[in-house]
Design a protein around this motif. Structure first.
Motif, PDB file in Angstrom:
ATOM      1  N   GLN A 196     -45.511 -46.065  58.962  1.00 49.14           N
ATOM      2  CA  GLN A 196     -44.327 -45.277  58.636  1.00 49.14           C
ATOM      3  C   GLN A 196     -43.844 -44.477  59.832  1.00 49.14           C
ATOM      4  O   GLN A 196     -42.651 -44.405  60.113  1.00 49.14           O
ATOM      5  N   ARG A 197     -44.765 -43.890  60.577  1.00 47.82           N
ATOM      6  CA  ARG A 197     -44.376 -43.109  61.760  1.00 47.82           C
ATOM      7  C   ARG A 197     -43.760 -44.002  62.827  1.00 47.82           C
ATOM      8  O   ARG A 197     -42.794 -43.617  63.487  1.00 47.82           O
ATOM      9  N   THR A 234     -48.545 -38.906  56.862  1.00 47.26           N
ATOM     10  CA  THR A 234     -47.752 -40.131  56.845  1.00 47.26           C
ATOM     11  C   THR A 234     -48.567 -41.236  57.483  1.00 47.26           C
ATOM     12  O   THR A 234     -49.370 -40.986  58.392  1.00 47.26           O
ATOM     13  N   ARG A 252     -47.185 -52.959  52.718  1.00 44.64           N
ATOM     14  CA  ARG A 252     -47.455 -51.624  52.174  1.00 44.64           C
ATOM     15  C   ARG A 252     -48.315 -51.723  50.910  1.00 44.64           C
ATOM     16  O   ARG A 252     -48.046 -52.494  50.006  1.00 44.64           O
ATOM     17  N   SER A 285     -37.356 -40.014  54.251  1.00 41.67           N
ATOM     18  CA  SER A 285     -37.312 -39.225  55.488  1.00 41.67           C
ATOM     19  C   SER A 285     -36.089 -39.561  56.326  1.00 41.67           C
ATOM     20  O   SER A 285     -35.387 -38.661  56.815  1.00 41.67           O
ATOM     21  N   ARG A 302     -41.694 -42.686  51.507  1.00 42.78           N
ATOM     22  CA  ARG A 302     -41.634 -41.665  52.546  1.00 42.78           C
ATOM     23  C   ARG A 302     -40.756 -42.081  53.721  1.00 42.78           C
ATOM     24  O   ARG A 302     -40.071 -41.247  54.320  1.00 42.78           O
ATOM     25  N   LEU A 303     -40.783 -43.355  54.075  1.00 43.30           N
ATOM     26  CA  LEU A 303     -39.965 -43.825  55.187  1.00 43.30           C
ATOM     27  C   LEU A 303     -38.484 -43.724  54.849  1.00 43.30           C
ATOM     28  O   LEU A 303     -37.696 -43.135  55.601  1.00 43.30           O
ATOM     29  N   ARG A 304     -38.102 -44.290  53.712  1.00 48.65           N
ATOM     30  CA  ARG A 304     -36.689 -44.274  53.315  1.00 48.65           C
ATOM     31  C   ARG A 304     -36.199 -42.843  53.077  1.00 48.65           C
ATOM     32  O   ARG A 304     -35.111 -42.467  53.518  1.00 48.65           O
ATOM     33  N   TYR A 328     -42.500 -54.408  56.276  1.00 46.09           N
ATOM     34  CA  TYR A 328     -43.084 -53.129  55.864  1.00 46.09           C
ATOM     35  C   TYR A 328     -43.434 -53.142  54.385  1.00 46.09           C
ATOM     36  O   TYR A 328     -44.530 -52.739  53.987  1.00 46.09           O
ATOM     37  N   LEU A 335     -42.146 -46.810  62.369  1.00 43.81           N
ATOM     38  CA  LEU A 335     -40.809 -47.218  61.942  1.00 43.81           C
ATOM     39  C   LEU A 335     -39.829 -46.043  61.976  1.00 43.81           C
ATOM     40  O   LEU A 335     -38.656 -46.218  62.310  1.00 43.81           O
ATOM     41  N   MET A 336     -40.296 -44.844  61.629  1.00 46.33           N
ATOM     42  CA  MET A 336     -39.426 -43.668  61.777  1.00 46.33           C
ATOM     43  C   MET A 336     -39.039 -43.475  63.236  1.00 46.33           C
ATOM     44  O   MET A 336     -37.913 -43.076  63.545  1.00 46.33           O
TER      45      MET A 336
END
Length: 421
Positions: free
Chosen positions: A351-352, A347, A415, A138, A134-136, A411, A354-355
């Motif tokens: 992840q949030r 999310t 994870r 997004s 999801r991170l990558r 991360y 890092l986004m």
């Protein structure tokens, strides 16, 4: 880079961090070997940055091997539209209240600094086609979308500065025009690429024609989708991103869940035509060959653009205002825009966070800055905007380049092995 590339990628550094100081040293503040005035050469620089941006947008679209109906697309869509609008608005407010900029320049500042880069933070982007992290996903998808969605806001800033070519963006129909531009851009690019790719595959599989020349197919799709989008008053950047997505969708529909590398297998020298015309392998072979060529172009474009940024920074110089703008953008505005964009989405907290950090600014900001400089508005305001933007982009490249590798390694170690649904 050809000799040291493999070593460089093991360090907590990005290639842009090497290109940037080289450009600065070449410029007037260093050896003085190259002097490029961003004001006199704005039209040329706009063209160069435009080409680089188109290459990167097509590439990132081609990497996103996920059906459009998948809910994971909601993340980059929210970041690329809602996040871009929040960032533009907050940075415009900061421009007016903190830097005492006129409204038009403040709106331009927000619009120019709102696009994130789909290339420069390579450690954060999708590595393997079909990556569903999801991170990558997004961050990659957001970088593909917001370079196009920022265009109407840039035009609004130029309208407020009295630029004649942007006057229609001050009418009551401007929001509908902006919406049409985005939808028409995506639709025209997607449909055109889908038709061309299906035609090429039909000619290959049935008649053994249209073989090879994937590089021309790549450049042709980029140019045609960009041009057709403009003909229907769509945003060309959105169209090119959609063209990459369309090519990947055809491959995914034919290949299913099997990775394209497994579909293709080993290709002995001289057997390329047999693979390119194979009923099952042809779509995967075309998509992967085009992706490989485009990624090589992307490396060259990144080098040229960051080198150009370094040279222009050597001309304009760093500014305290730009450093403050970068701090507010990266530490306040970006995290807040991500929080607002992802309200209601599932999310993880990490992840949030890092986004909220990895919103690197780069080629998109450089393009819109050069685009705005083409038009007639006060030189003193142009010089101030250039200093603010170049300093902020430089700080972003340096901070994100240093932090990307260690943060992403941490991360992935922390994870949990959860598969996104």
């Amino acid at each position: 880079m050809g000799l040291l590339g493999s070593i460089w990628h093991t360090l907590p550094l990005s290639p842009a961090m090497l290109y940037l100081p080289i450009g600065f040293i070449l410029g007037p503040s260093g050896a003085g070997l190259v002097t490029l005035d961003p004001y006199e050469n704005a039209e040329l620089f706009t063209l160069l940055t435009e080409i680089a941006l188109l290459i990167s947008l097509f590439t990132v679209g081609l990497k996103l091997r996920v059906p459009l109906s998948d809910r994971i697309w909601r993340l980059p869509l929210r970041l690329g539209v809602i996040g871009m609008l929040v960032t533009s608005g907050l940075m415009a407010l900061i421009g007016i209240t903190v830097f005492d900029l006129p409204p038009g320049v403040a709106v331009l500042l927000g619009a120019v600094l709102s696009p994130t880069d789909p290339v420069l933070a390579s450690d954060v982007q999708i590595h393997d086609v079909g990556d569903r992290d999801r991170l990558r996903f997004s961050i990659s998808g957001e970088g593909g979308m917001n370079d196009g969605t920022a265009y109407p806001v840039v035009m609004l800033g130029l309208f407020l500065l009295g630029v004649e070519e942007a006057q229609h963006y001050g009418s009551r129909w401007a929001p509908l025009q902006a919406l049409w531009g985005i939808l028409a851009g995506f639709g025209s690019g997607f449909l055109l690429a889908r038709g061309v790719v299906k035609l090429a595959l039909h000619l290959r599989q049935r008649y053994h024609k249209a073989l090879g020349m994937e590089e021309f197919l790549t450049l042709g799709l980029i140019a045609a989708s960009y041009g057709v989008a403009h003909l229907v008053h769509g945003v060309g950047f959105v169209a090119v991103f959609a063209a990459g997505v369309a090519m990947r969708r055809i491959e995914h529909e034919r290949s299913g869940v099997t990775p394209p590398s497994e579909i293709i297998g080993a290709v002995p020298a001289g057997d390329e035509p047999a693979v390119a015309t194979h009923p099952e392998k042809a779509p995967a072979y075309m998509a992967e060959t085009v992706l490989g060529f485009n990624q090589q172009l992307e490396h060259i474009a990144e080098f040229v653009m960051v080198l150009l940024l370094g040279i222009m920074l050597s001309v304009a110089g760093l500014s305290l205002e730009g450093a403050l703008a970068a701090a507010l953008l990266l530490l306040v505005v970006r995290p807040l825009s991500v929080f607002v964009s992802l309200i209601g989405e599932q999310t993880g907290r990490t992840q949030r966070v890092l986004m909220g950090w990895f919103g690197i600014r780069g080629i998109g900001s450089l393009y819109y800055l050069m685009f705005a400089l083409q038009y007639e508005w006060p030189l003193a305001m142009k010089e101030r905007l250039v200093s603010l933007v170049l300093t902020a982009v430089t700080i972003s490249i340096l901070l994100h380049g240093i932090s990307a590798t260690p943060l992403m390694e941490r991360y992935h170690k922390r994870r949990l092995p959860i598969v996104d649904k």
